[in-house]
Write a protein that holds these residues in place. Structure first.
Motif, PDB file in Angstrom:
ATOM      1  N   CYS A 149       8.033  54.352   7.859  1.00 57.76           N
ATOM      2  CA  CYS A 149       8.876  54.626   9.026  1.00 57.76           C
ATOM      3  C   CYS A 149      10.179  53.845   8.944  1.00 57.76           C
ATOM      4  N   TYR A 164      10.479  58.779  11.221  1.00 60.68           N
ATOM      5  CA  TYR A 164      10.815  59.029   9.820  1.00 60.68           C
ATOM      6  C   TYR A 164      12.226  59.595   9.682  1.00 60.68           C
ATOM      7  N   GLY A 223       6.411  55.768  15.655  1.00 63.58           N
ATOM      8  CA  GLY A 223       7.235  55.505  14.486  1.00 63.58           C
ATOM      9  C   GLY A 223       8.159  56.691  14.245  1.00 63.58           C
TER      10      GLY A 223
END
Length: 148
Positions: free
Chosen positions: A104, A69, A67
């Motif tokens: 995410c 960010y 994922g």
């Protein structure tokens, strides 16, 4: 689907027909993974049904996924599975919803099955359903300066 990690730390996912390789190279593509599928839409929202995924591996399975960010901030996830009374694995819809709940902006399913395992300081910290096999690729995270 494809996942591109750019040299500035940005990670983006693309449907197969969306990825322009020449544009990705010019933008500074550092790594490109081709397994998939992508797990979140362009707004960071989970796909709702199994039909949303371009994948033949839709059942509950061991999973490895990444994922994103923000540049340089990622979430690596390994899910054990195929082990009665321990872990069944995850469906892609469950994995998608998990990455959305983690906040995410993008997420991508990597290889799964008995290739899904995590090692820390030389010790396997996940519980693969089969003894490990030779794996030709992986994601390595280490401390220190790049090139040092």
């Amino acid at each position: 689907d494809a996942c591109v990690l750019y040299s500035d730390g940005v990670m983006e996912t693309y449907a197969a027909e969306e990825l322009d390789m020449e544009a990705a190279k010019q933008r500074g593509a550092y790594q490109i993974w081709s397994f998939g599928p992508q797990l979140l839409d362009k707004n960071g929202k989970a796909f709702a049904t199994s039909e949303d995924f371009v994948s033949t591996v839709k059942g509950a399975n061991p999973r490895s996924a990444i994922g994103y960010y923000e540049p340089g901030h990622y979430c690596l996830l390994v899910v054990d599975g195929r082990q009665k009374d321990y872990s069944r694995g995850m469906f892609l819809t469950e994995l998608s919803k998990l990455f959305e709940s983690l906040g995410c902006k993008a997420a991508y399913n990597l290889d799964g099955g008995h290739c899904s395992f995590m090692v820390k300081d030389g010790v396997v910290v996940s519980h693969p359903y089969k003894p490990m096999k030779d794996v030709s690729d992986g994601i390595l995270i280490c401390e220190g300066k790049v090139g040092a």
